[in-house]
Design an enzyme around this catalytic site. Structure first.
Site, PDB file in Angstrom:
ATOM      1  N   ASP A  20       0.870  -1.164   0.000  1.00 43.67           N
ATOM      2  CA  ASP A  20       0.000   0.000   0.000  1.00 43.67           C
ATOM      3  C   ASP A  20       0.915   1.224   0.000  1.00 43.67           C
ATOM      4  O   ASP A  20       2.137   1.110   0.172  1.00 43.67           O
ATOM      5  CB  ASP A  20      -0.882  -0.032   1.245  1.00 43.67           C
ATOM      6  N   ALA A  71       0.002   5.143   1.435  1.00 44.85           N
ATOM      7  CA  ALA A  71      -0.118   5.940   2.664  1.00 44.85           C
ATOM      8  C   ALA A  71      -0.212   5.049   3.891  1.00 44.85           C
ATOM      9  O   ALA A  71      -1.047   4.150   3.961  1.00 44.85           O
ATOM     10  CB  ALA A  71      -1.329   6.863   2.590  1.00 44.85           C
ATOM     11  N   ALA A  75     -13.402   9.390  10.062  1.00 42.48           N
ATOM     12  CA  ALA A  75     -12.783   9.500   8.743  1.00 42.48           C
ATOM     13  C   ALA A  75     -11.901   8.300   8.442  1.00 42.48           C
ATOM     14  O   ALA A  75     -11.800   7.861   7.289  1.00 42.48           O
ATOM     15  CB  ALA A  75     -11.962  10.786   8.656  1.00 42.48           C
ATOM     16  N   MET A  90     -10.844   3.539   5.766  1.00 41.28           N
ATOM     17  CA  MET A  90      -9.558   3.784   5.103  1.00 41.28           C
ATOM     18  C   MET A  90      -9.054   2.547   4.382  1.00 41.28           C
ATOM     19  O   MET A  90      -9.166   1.424   4.873  1.00 41.28           O
ATOM     20  CB  MET A  90      -8.520   4.244   6.121  1.00 41.28           C
ATOM     21  N   LYS A 109     -11.536   6.156  -2.911  1.00 44.90           N
ATOM     22  CA  LYS A 109     -11.946   7.337  -2.166  1.00 44.90           C
ATOM     23  C   LYS A 109     -13.406   7.744  -2.372  1.00 44.90           C
ATOM     24  O   LYS A 109     -14.036   8.250  -1.442  1.00 44.90           O
ATOM     25  CB  LYS A 109     -11.007   8.511  -2.484  1.00 44.90           C
ATOM     26  N   HIS A 156     -15.145   5.508  -0.188  1.00 48.38           N
ATOM     27  CA  HIS A 156     -14.897   5.952   1.187  1.00 48.38           C
ATOM     28  C   HIS A 156     -15.917   7.014   1.590  1.00 48.38           C
ATOM     29  O   HIS A 156     -16.486   6.952   2.694  1.00 48.38           O
ATOM     30  CB  HIS A 156     -13.469   6.506   1.257  1.00 48.38           C
ATOM     31  N   ARG A 209     -10.332  -2.224  -3.605  1.00 47.85           N
ATOM     32  CA  ARG A 209     -10.424  -2.919  -2.316  1.00 47.85           C
ATOM     33  C   ARG A 209     -11.830  -2.871  -1.721  1.00 47.85           C
ATOM     34  O   ARG A 209     -12.501  -1.862  -1.860  1.00 47.85           O
ATOM     35  CB  ARG A 209      -9.460  -2.260  -1.309  1.00 47.85           C
ATOM     36  N   ASP A 212      -1.599  -1.318   5.735  1.00 50.37           N
ATOM     37  CA  ASP A 212      -1.928  -0.845   7.082  1.00 50.37           C
ATOM     38  C   ASP A 212      -3.430  -0.731   7.302  1.00 50.37           C
ATOM     39  O   ASP A 212      -3.856  -0.211   8.335  1.00 50.37           O
ATOM     40  CB  ASP A 212      -1.273   0.513   7.351  1.00 50.37           C
TER      41      ASP A 212
END
Length: 276
Positions: free
Chosen positions: A19, A21, A52, A56, A60, A63, A167, A193
């Site tokens: 990944d 970030a 928020a 993750m 986006k 998201h 994802r 992460d």
């Protein structure tokens, strides 16, 4: 008597797919979390950093949709706008998110400590390096350019906007594997992460490694993390590790700096005939 035979991969690790970030750049995965808080504020809806961070790892726009689907966030939206949110609201928030995220990315694209050294050690073993991300391609290219300026080059980079379903579906990992010429998905390791990133790697049939203190599950800047009392650090790591293991991660480590012993352990398991 009748017997069946199973074909399985017993070679070395051929590819590691990271990944971005919270994994190899942006310790604490702070860039997207802060921007989600700000863009929702601009649309009259207050969300916390913890809210928020909930979805993750997802693409986006998805998201944004997941945030609006949270009952507490939806209630605040209704209170502010007098109606439930609609697809047009998801689109409007996402369209405002894009330029704000691109504007802030250069501030959050420093390599995580140990990332460059780990990639160099992998390359020395003949392992090819890929990455994928919940960012769209324009965002990803900003981060990729920043990584290159710091000396970390990728053999494959896949954005969420490059595939029909990102994802937790496996498409990005599988595209990485194809571009990296991996001999089998069992020869690949996905390092992430976030929970959706671990689920993505598992769906692709790969080994998965979850990260705790460097990424979204803890979500702190390096100085904030270093300044915590040891017992508090241990508690946060324990919580993050439990979540990663519950998601099915084969291994859980603190940061990318700790990856090489895991690679060696996976190669031993492959040589013994084990599969992800």
């Amino acid at each position: 008597m009748s017997f069946g035979y199973r074909r399985f991969y017993r070679g070395p690790v051929a590819a590691v797919i990271f990944d971005m970030a919270g994994t190899i750049v942006d310790f604490g995965s702070r860039a997207p979390a802060g921007v989600f808080v700000e863009v929702f504020r601009r649309h009259g809806v207050k969300i916390s950093l913890a809210e928020a961070r909930g979805p993750m790892g997802a693409e986006k726009r998805a998201h944004v949709a997941e945030l609006l689907a949270m009952p507490a966030v939806q209630a605040r939206f209704v209170e502010r706008h007098g109606r439930p949110s609609a697809e047009a609201d998801v689109d409007a928030i996402y369209q405002d998110f894009i330029p704000l995220q691109i504007e802030t990315l250069p501030q959050f694209s420093d390599l995580i400590e140990g990332a460059a050294e780990t990639v160099a050690a992998l390359r020395a073993r003949g392992v090819r390096i890929g990455a994928n991300t919940g960012y769209n391609r324009e965002m990803m290219e900003v981060v990729q350019a920043a990584m290159a300026r710091q000396g970390l080059e990728l053999d494959s980079a896949v954005a969420a906007s490059d595939v029909p379903r990102a994802r937790p579906y496996p498409a990005m990992c599988l595209r990485n594997a194809a571009e990296l010429a991996a001999p089998a998905v069992a020869a690949c390791i996905k390092v992430d992460d976030t929970i959706p990133g671990i689920e993505e790697g598992l769906a692709a049939g790969m080994w998965t490694v979850g990260l705790t203190w460097s990424g979204n599950e803890v979500g702190l800047a390096p100085a904030e993390w270093a300044g915590l009392p040891t017992e508090r650090q241990k508690a946060l790591v324990a919580r993050a590790e439990a979540r990663m293991r519950a998601a099915g991660a084969h291994y859980v480590i603190g940061s990318v700096a700790e990856l090489m012993p895991v690679v060696q352990a996976i190669e031993a398991r492959l040589a013994a005939g084990e599969q992800p």
